[in-house]
Design a protein around this motif. Structure first.
Motif, mmCIF file in Angstrom:
data_model
loop_
_atom_site.group_PDB
_atom_site.id
_atom_site.type_symbol
_atom_site.label_atom_id
_atom_site.label_comp_id
_atom_site.label_asym_id
_atom_site.label_seq_id
_atom_site.Cartn_x
_atom_site.Cartn_y
_atom_site.Cartn_z
ATOM 1 N N GLN A 191 0.875 -1.167 0.000
ATOM 2 C CA GLN A 191 0.000 0.000 0.000
ATOM 3 C C GLN A 191 0.913 1.218 0.000
ATOM 4 N N PRO A 192 0.701 2.162 -0.927
ATOM 5 C CA PRO A 192 1.698 3.212 -1.105
ATOM 6 C C PRO A 192 1.843 4.162 0.090
ATOM 7 N N ALA A 193 0.812 4.306 0.908
ATOM 8 C CA ALA A 193 0.935 5.210 2.057
ATOM 9 C C ALA A 193 1.572 4.508 3.244
ATOM 10 N N SER A 194 0.990 3.401 3.658
ATOM 11 C CA SER A 194 1.451 2.744 4.889
ATOM 12 C C SER A 194 2.610 1.794 4.630
ATOM 13 N N ARG A 195 2.739 1.343 3.408
ATOM 14 C CA ARG A 195 3.720 0.328 3.008
ATOM 15 C C ARG A 195 3.449 -1.032 3.654
ATOM 16 N N PHE A 196 2.265 -1.185 4.255
ATOM 17 C CA PHE A 196 1.837 -2.525 4.644
ATOM 18 C C PHE A 196 1.496 -3.297 3.362
ATOM 19 N N ALA A 197 1.288 -4.608 3.502
ATOM 20 C CA ALA A 197 1.030 -5.429 2.326
ATOM 21 C C ALA A 197 -0.429 -5.321 1.898
ATOM 22 N N ILE A 198 -0.636 -4.990 0.629
ATOM 23 C CA ILE A 198 -1.966 -5.203 0.043
ATOM 24 C C ILE A 198 -2.066 -6.693 -0.265
ATOM 25 N N VAL A 199 -0.969 -7.206 -0.802
ATOM 26 C CA VAL A 199 -0.807 -8.657 -0.935
ATOM 27 C C VAL A 199 0.635 -8.994 -0.611
ATOM 28 N N GLY A 200 0.829 -9.938 0.308
ATOM 29 C CA GLY A 200 2.178 -10.451 0.573
ATOM 30 C C GLY A 200 2.140 -11.953 0.445
ATOM 31 N N CYS A 201 3.041 -12.507 -0.340
ATOM 32 C CA CYS A 201 3.039 -13.955 -0.546
ATOM 33 C C CYS A 201 4.395 -14.523 -0.132
ATOM 34 N N ALA A 202 4.375 -15.419 0.844
ATOM 35 C CA ALA A 202 5.613 -16.075 1.300
ATOM 36 C C ALA A 202 5.613 -17.508 0.787
ATOM 37 N N VAL A 203 6.766 -17.897 0.263
ATOM 38 C CA VAL A 203 6.898 -19.242 -0.310
ATOM 39 C C VAL A 203 8.136 -19.908 0.278
ATOM 40 N N VAL A 204 7.971 -21.142 0.783
ATOM 41 C CA VAL A 204 9.129 -21.958 1.186
ATOM 42 C C VAL A 204 8.970 -23.302 0.475
ATOM 43 N N MET A 236 2.209 9.932 0.457
ATOM 44 C CA MET A 236 3.196 10.947 0.080
ATOM 45 C C MET A 236 4.326 10.250 -0.672
ATOM 46 N N PRO A 237 4.944 10.961 -1.622
ATOM 47 C CA PRO A 237 6.081 10.332 -2.297
ATOM 48 C C PRO A 237 7.249 10.122 -1.327
ATOM 49 N N ARG A 238 7.897 8.985 -1.446
ATOM 50 C CA ARG A 238 9.089 8.712 -0.650
ATOM 51 C C ARG A 238 10.300 8.692 -1.582
ATOM 52 N N ALA A 239 11.470 8.683 -0.972
ATOM 53 C CA ALA A 239 12.704 8.747 -1.771
ATOM 54 C C ALA A 239 12.736 7.649 -2.827
ATOM 55 N N ASP A 240 12.285 6.446 -2.463
ATOM 56 C CA ASP A 240 12.407 5.342 -3.419
ATOM 57 C C ASP A 240 11.303 5.337 -4.472
ATOM 58 N N ASP A 241 10.390 6.307 -4.409
ATOM 59 C CA ASP A 241 9.403 6.463 -5.484
ATOM 60 C C ASP A 241 9.963 7.306 -6.629
ATOM 61 N N VAL A 242 11.121 7.893 -6.404
ATOM 62 C CA VAL A 242 11.610 8.942 -7.302
ATOM 63 C C VAL A 242 13.028 8.610 -7.762
ATOM 64 N N PRO A 243 13.298 8.750 -9.065
ATOM 65 C CA PRO A 243 14.672 8.535 -9.525
ATOM 66 C C PRO A 243 15.534 9.768 -9.238
ATOM 67 N N MET A 244 16.803 9.706 -9.493
ATOM 68 C CA MET A 244 17.635 10.902 -9.413
ATOM 69 C C MET A 244 17.084 11.900 -10.427
ATOM 70 N N ILE A 245 16.861 13.114 -9.994
ATOM 71 C CA ILE A 245 16.288 14.105 -10.900
ATOM 72 C C ILE A 245 17.427 14.786 -11.645
ATOM 73 N N GLU A 246 17.366 14.733 -12.971
ATOM 74 C CA GLU A 246 18.443 15.303 -13.794
ATOM 75 C C GLU A 246 18.044 16.730 -14.153
ATOM 76 N N THR A 247 18.811 17.698 -13.676
ATOM 77 C CA THR A 247 18.425 19.091 -13.899
ATOM 78 C C THR A 247 19.463 19.847 -14.717
#
Lengths: 284, 786
Positions: A188-201, B715-726
């Motif tokens: 999930q882009p805000a919380s970074r919790f899993a919308i889907v997480g799949c573990a495989v062993v 909110m955008p985080r650092a890893d959502d964004v590439p190095m910005i070329e300016t």
């Protein structure tokens, strides 16, 4: 962001913590890393009268090699598990999963016991523990017992723990080098919790899958062992066709969650995609 | 110390910020201080039938509880910009009360305020205030709000329409141009609502001193003097000279801290009632619910082209949300900061925009990084890439074909647009040429073709934007409805020892004025930067100011600064002429000293300043001292421009968009500190990417803010964004002394359409042309699925 007033007790032993839980019942909460509980308290979604802090109890912190299994103390942080040489070698699915939890600060404070006791349906640990076939050791007023990870999670924020039970440790069977593991997560882009997480062993002999344990988190109101995908893999030579066929069975017959970020239909689809990705990553 | 302008000097203010020594409002603890907690409506629209405060009042530590009835005689907070209806009627301006009296008009509307000895007691007691609500139906969509039968936000505002407005060429001429076009591209979409998310939540302390009958308001504002004016003259009716506004360190604003908020007036007023300081600091959840949000437009955009791809006409219809109440500059955003930018960088001969501004049961909407200009740029640039696709033309070529030819604004006139502005200087092709070169555009198209052949969805998107900064000539904005002037003020005080204090009406809340302004002073005086101190954010020390927003600090505040610097040098020259026994015209000032031309006779800056304050041997008739103030009212807006290019890959299986590269070539005129400008561009670009892919202040149909915490607001985080070329080109502003145009908003204006265009390019094989922001994984997946 001010919690309601509460009392605080720093426990020095698990027995003491259990005693306090027994005495105070629902009014008390165990505090370990505080990364689920404190935000809930600040939002006043949770208003315990007493916090029993177990973070200072040394017995709950170590990672022990007990021959055929690793015993991971409930108060071990995600970060400690991610960086443990034993876990990376003998139960790699846990290390792989730990590395995807939150960010560095969260991994350095949040604990495995705290996370699974909280039982957020989108947390990462449950899938890993089910795939690893772990058991949860708990201590309560009625004494000590173990609960299979598969039986531990019973609903949204709900577990098989009794009111006065404290998680002591996670027992994880060690795997040999013939086993391979992966955790694939669509977050999930805000919380970074899993919308889907799949573990495989999986245990592999070249391309042949001897056995497989596939588990999901995020998909429904609790993490679950995916019997269908697991048995579709076991006893097969893995190739594009068999992998796709197994992944297509993902999350069947499960009541899928839907929310602002992912509808039920999308989650069902993602479960299949991430089953395939986890399987492929495991054998890559 | 020779040339300080143009150097990437590290920011002097960062030491205190990075080490946690900043002094934000919430860090201030006054003796005998009380704490405020609001009781806020859980409903978007509800009648308040009764408020029982008795239990809260009885709670230990509670000092007072106030409800709407306690402020019924006090004015509401005013709106600072008036837009008239097309028929000439004045816009609808319902009262924005300090506390709700009759009904709540958005989730989070304040119903009561609890004052207590501690934050904890105030928070606990707030739960004990018993409010009897009757929930009513809500409307949250700016277009639906204007439909017949929609629930009314204000009973005396029919159809929720605050005003309607138009700008541009006569509508029938534009209609004819579009009817005659050989191709018309049409897009309908929302520019979604976003929350500002300053890292420091709003925080205020009212402190009334009965001995001197003087009020101090500590406030996290971008705009201290205007807050004083609005609060004193329009809300509380207290004499302006009896109020001091302090806003020292402020942790970001992005526009949301320009405005005068009800909570500022409440803590000030209640402090006098109680005879004690009153502090309120927003919780993050409150910030989501009560900070003025940005964007929230619903538009239909049509662009006509001739057979060669030249634009022949542009027609826009926009519904813009004002939220539940009119915030300070809300009416200006979808009108004079939006419609006026629709010329873009193109020669479009006929343009018309029609705007309907509506009230909805949501938090107020006002200026947010770019304020109207991102929305205008989004319309234009989405149209351009879509038209290129439809006409099977290259999107870069289509732009080159339509660019306004270069003009420097000095010996060539500015460019008069069809939408009321006169561009100062511009040279639009080179920024795109440079961006294409950095991208390796030709190679990219080959790479894209190969990727498509391999089933990968790679896309490129363009945006060539222009914006209007340095707001603004007071006479111009006055004619357009502003109820304030928009000049800027500086005071330069050279102390006897040659050290310098600068008092600026511009306000830094992260921009780095303490560095940039000091660089200008050090450069012009030829003294070390360490000898210069920049003071802002205190109405008792800074004479006046209009604050910081609209990328105006350097263009307007910096120009005011240069005016005072020049006055100092002029006076210093008089003193130096006397001391060196030379004629003024025989002196030159450089490197911190006055020299008699062609000789080695000179006198230094500190010798002159000492002489000015110890005027024993001094020019007859000249006043002692070396201290000048200036007011600067700009001749025009400034017009930065640039070209942004985004490259994305879309995950075929999940719809997830990954940003691979981002190239930004901007022209912000002359640059004082390249590092700070790069930082502004980076921050702006990321904010724009956030809007394109992640952010959405999403209200459900009941008016509940679904994304009201960081668990849900992405909110955008650092890893959502590439190095910005300016990179930059430099087309100086011809009408201000530093030649600067402003860089604060450029990134956020240019980046959003570039990213969305790139995703549409990636999805072109599916025939997908238009998706609403944010481009979430699920929305992209659904579109691909068909």
């Amino acid at each position: 962001m001010i919690p309601a007033a509460f009392d605080y007790h720093k426990a020095t032993s698990v027995a003491e913590a259990v005693g306090l839980l027994k005495e105070h019942g629902m009014d008390a909460k165990i505090l370990a890393g505080g990364h689920s509980l404190i935000p809930a308290m600040k939002l006043r979604l949770n208003q315990p009268e007493l916090l029993i802090d177990i973070s200072g109890i040394a017995d709950l912190k170590g990672i022990k090699d007990e021959g055929r299994k690793l015993v991971i103390g409930a108060a071990c942080t995600h970060g400690a598990i991610a960086s443990s040489a034993e876990v990376n070698k003998d139960a790699p699915i846990l290390a792989i999963t730990a590395k995807t939890i939150g960010d560095i600060q969260i991994r350095n404070k949040g604990t495995i016991g705290g996370s699974i006791a909280h039982a957020d349906p989108a947390a990462d640990w449950p899938a890993a523990l089910i795939a690893a076939d772990a058991t949860i050791e708990v201590l309560g007023g009625g004494g000590s017992r173990t609960i299979a990870a598969t039986d531990f999670f019973t609903g949204i924020y709900d577990t098989a723990l009794e009111e006065d039970e404290v998680i002591i440790a996670i027992h994880v069977p060690k795997v040999s080098s013939t086993f391979t593991s992966a955790y694939a997560k669509f977050f999930q882009p805000a919380s970074r919790f899993a919308i889907v997480g799949c573990a495989v062993v999986m245990e592999m002999k070249d391309n042949y899958c001897v056995s497989a344990r596939v588990a999901f988190t995020g998909v429904s109101d609790m993490a679950f062992f995916d019997e269908k995908v697991s048995s579709a893999l076991a006893g097969k030579s893995l190739n594009d066709e068999t992998i796709a066929a197994a992944a297509a069975q993902a999350a069947q017959g499960v009541d899928t969650l839907g929310d602002h970020f992912a509808s039920e239909e999308y989650r069902e689809h993602l479960a299949k995609v991430y089953a395939e990705r986890a399987i492929r990553e495991a054998i890559a | 110390m020779t040339k300080m302008i143009g150097k990437s000097v590290k920011r002097v203010e960062d030491k205190r910020f990075i080490t946690g020594k900043g002094q934000y409002t919430d860090d201030i603890i006054l003796p005998n201080m009380t704490y405020a907690q609001f009781v806020r409506s859980p409903y978007a629209h509800a009648k308040v039938l009764g408020v029982d405060t008795s239990e809260a009042l009885a709670h230990p530590g509670v000092v007072a509880v106030y409800t709407g009835a306690d402020f019924a005689e006090i004015n509401g907070v005013p709106c600072g910009w008036q837009v008239d209806f097309k028929n000439g009627d004045t816009m609808k301006e319902p009262k924005h009360p300090l506390i709700v009296v009759d009904k709540a008009r958005h989730a989070g509307d304040a119903v009561a305020i609890v004052i207590a000895e501690s934050r904890e007691a105030a928070r606990d007691a707030a739960d004990l205030v018993d409010v009897d609500y009757e929930e009513l139906e809500a409307v949250v969509d700016p277009k639906k709000a204007a439909e017949e039968g929609a629930p009314l936000v204000h009973d005396d505002v029919p159809n929720n329409i605050c005003f309607d407005w138009e700008l541009g060429n006569p509508k029938e001429e534009v209609d004819a141009a579009i009817a005659a076009a050989s191709h018309v591209t049409t897009l309908e979409f929302a520019n979604q609502r976003v929350a500002p998310n300053a890292i420091e939540p709003r925080s205020y302390i009212g402190d009334y001193d009965s001995t001197n009958d003087k009020y101090t308001l500590y406030t996290s504002t971008q705009n201290p003097h205007l807050i004083r004016l609005l609060m004193c003259a329009f809300v509380l009716g207290i004499p302006e000279h009896k109020v001091r506004i302090v806003s020292k360190d402020v942790g970001g604003g992005f526009g949301s801290k320009i405005f005068h908020y009800t909570e500022e007036a409440l803590v000030t007023y209640i402090s006098k009632q109680l005879g004690r300081p009153v502090k309120w600091t927003a919780e993050r959840s409150e910030a989501f619910l009560t900070d003025a949000h940005g964007r929230d437009h619903v538009s239909k955009a049509e662009m006509g082209f001739d057979a060669e791809g030249k634009i022949t006409g542009l027609r826009i219809k926009t519904y813009a949300s004002m939220g539940g109440y009119l915030s300070t500059f809300a009416p200006a955003v979808p009108t004079y900061l939006h419609g006026t930018l629709l010329q873009g960088v193109y020669t479009t001969p006929k343009i018309h925009i029609d705007v309907v501004a509506t009230f909805t049961h949501t938090s107020a909407v006002d200026a947010y990084r770019g304020a109207g200009r991102p929305e205008a740029t989004y319309l234009l640039e989405r149209l351009m890439d879509t038209a290129a696709l439809e006409m099977e033309m290259d999107p870069a070529e289509l732009r080159f074909k339509n660019f306004i030819p270069a003009f420097n604004g000095i010996d060539e006139p500015g460019y008069a647009t069809n939408v009321a502005l006169q561009y100062d200087s511009g040279n639009y092709a080179p920024v795109l040429e440079r961006a294409l070169e950095m991208t390796g555009y030709k190679d990219f198209r080959k790479e894209q073709a190969e990727a498509r052949a391999n089933g990968k969805l790679l896309g490129i998107g363009f945006s060539t934007y222009i914006e209007a900064c340095g707001i603004a000539p007071s006479a111009v904005v006055g004619a357009l409805g502003a109820r304030a002037g928009l000049f800027e003020v500086s005071q330069v005080r050279v102390h006897p020892t040659g050290k310098v204090s600068v008092f600026t009406g511009a306000h830094s809340h992260g921009q780095g004025h303490e560095t940039t302004f000091a660089q200008v002073v050090a450069d012009k005086f030829g003294i070390p930067m360490e000898d210069v101190d920049i003071v802002h954010g205190d109405s008792d020390t800074v004479a006046f100011g209009m604050g910081t927003y609209g990328s105006r600090s350097l263009a307007v505040g910096g120009s005011a600064l240069v005016k005072s610097i020049e006055k100092i040098i002029d006076k210093g020259t008089k003193i130096a002429a006397h001391k060196l026994e030379a004629a003024e015209e025989d002196l030159e000032f450089a490197e911190g000293k006055w020299t008699v031309k062609g000789t080695d006779k000179s006198i230094g800056f500190a010798d002159i300043s000492l002489t000015a304050y110890v005027p024993h041997d001094y020019p007859a008739g000249l006043e002692p001292g070396l201290d000048f103030s200036s007011f600067y009212d700009p001749a025009n807006f400034t017009y930065p421009f640039g070209a942004h290019i985004a490259i994305v890959e879309v995950d075929k299986d999940t719809g997830k968009v990954s940003l691979k590269r981002f190239i930004a070539v901007d022209d912000v005129g002359n640059v004082i500190n390249p590092m700070i400008v790069d930082g502004q561009i980076h921050g702006g670009v990321v904010q724009g990417i956030g809007q394109a892919l992640l952010e959405h202040a999403f209200y459900d149909e009941d008016g509940q803010l679904v994304t009201g915490s960081y668990m849900d607001y992405a909110m955008p985080r650092a890893d959502d964004v590439p190095m910005i070329e300016t990179d930059r080109t430099t087309t100086p502003c011809p009408h201000n002394p530093l030649g600067v145009k402003g860089a604060g908003e450029a990134g956020a204006i240019g980046s959003t359409p570039a990213v969305v265009n790139a995703v549409m390019d990636a999805l072109a094989p599916y025939g997908i042309k238009n998706l609403s922001m944010p481009l979430t994984s699920e929305s992209v997946w659904r579109a691909m699925k068909g």
